[in-house]
Design an enzyme around this catalytic site. Structure first.
Site, mmCIF file in Angstrom:
data_model
loop_
_atom_site.group_PDB
_atom_site.id
_atom_site.type_symbol
_atom_site.label_atom_id
_atom_site.label_comp_id
_atom_site.label_asym_id
_atom_site.label_seq_id
_atom_site.Cartn_x
_atom_site.Cartn_y
_atom_site.Cartn_z
ATOM 1 N N ASP A 231 35.403 11.210 3.688
ATOM 2 C CA ASP A 231 34.447 10.871 4.746
ATOM 3 C C ASP A 231 34.286 9.348 4.782
ATOM 4 O O ASP A 231 33.837 8.746 3.810
ATOM 5 C CB ASP A 231 33.114 11.556 4.407
ATOM 6 N N SER B 133 37.815 13.945 12.888
ATOM 7 C CA SER B 133 38.431 14.913 13.821
ATOM 8 C C SER B 133 38.798 14.305 15.183
ATOM 9 O O SER B 133 39.837 14.683 15.739
ATOM 10 C CB SER B 133 37.586 16.182 13.950
HETATM 11 P P1 4NP Z 1 33.087 12.495 10.432
HETATM 12 O O1 4NP Z 1 32.212 11.333 9.736
HETATM 13 O O2 4NP Z 1 32.632 13.801 9.815
HETATM 14 O O3 4NP Z 1 34.486 12.156 10.048
HETATM 15 O O4 4NP Z 1 32.812 12.409 11.914
HETATM 16 C C1 4NP Z 1 30.828 11.373 9.636
HETATM 17 C C2 4NP Z 1 30.052 11.009 10.709
HETATM 18 C C3 4NP Z 1 28.672 11.019 10.602
HETATM 19 C C4 4NP Z 1 28.066 11.392 9.415
HETATM 20 C C5 4NP Z 1 28.843 11.774 8.336
HETATM 21 C C6 4NP Z 1 30.224 11.769 8.456
HETATM 22 N N1 4NP Z 1 26.646 11.373 9.300
HETATM 23 O O5 4NP Z 1 26.137 11.658 8.215
HETATM 24 O O6 4NP Z 1 25.942 11.060 10.291
#
Ligand code: 4NP
Length: 155
Positions: free
Chosen positions: A126, A18
């Site tokens: 992700d 985002s």
């Molecule tokens: P985002 O990516 O949702 O694109 O900001 C992630 C950032 C951190 C985590 C997972 C996805 N996490 O599990 O910490």
């Protein structure tokens, strides 16, 4: 005087996908001198990284394409679904989480891929636990969608 429209990009952590949506759309807005007509922000459905800047790997890939990522992570709140015109989820899991935060939104809630041709994936994958290709894919999808997002906001 045209009204100001607002858009909120939402992913899980608000440190990879985002902030990139926010950074890419902001650059288009600046290039077209539309700052007075559009407001852009981003948020995460989780609070895992609140207060943190964008992930260094994401920032590096975005910077190579000319996009500074300047946001700090914040968690999505109920009020966002009344304050923004458009809330764009990066994937279906986050779209469901957004709908759970506010079941009576005035904002239109949609997926980033709603602004892409059908041959793109439905979800922006992700990138957090993967390699560099994942961050490039995030940028590819967001760069492809942002011109369409901009024209929708200006309709
Ligand atoms: P985002 O990516 O949702 O694109 O900001 C992630 C950032 C951190 C985590 C997972 C996805 N996490 O599990 O910490």
């Amino acid at each position: 005087m045209p009204e100001t429209k607002s858009v909120l990009f939402v992913c899980l952590g608000n440190i990879c996908r985002s902030p990139t949506g926010e950074g890419v759309l902001l650059r288009l807005i600046e290039e077209q001198n539309l700052e007075s007509r559009l407001l852009v922000d981003s948020a995460g459905t989780s609070g895992y990284h609140v207060g943190q800047p964008a992930d260094g790997r994401m920032s590096e890939c975005a910077a190579r394409r000319g996009y500074p990522l300047l946001s700090r992570s914040r968690q999505l709140v109920h009020q966002d679904m009344h304050e923004f015109d458009l809330v764009i989820a990066m994937d279906r899991s986050n779209q469901r989480a957004i709908e759970a935060v506010n079941s009576q939104p005035t904002a239109t809630i949609c997926l980033l891929s709603d602004f892409l041709a059908d041959d793109w994936p439905v979800d922006v994958p992700d990138p957090y636990y993967g390699g560099e290709a994942g961050f490039e894919e995030v940028l590819d999808m967001i760069e492809a969608a942002c011109p369409q997002i901009l024209s929708t906001l200006l309709e």
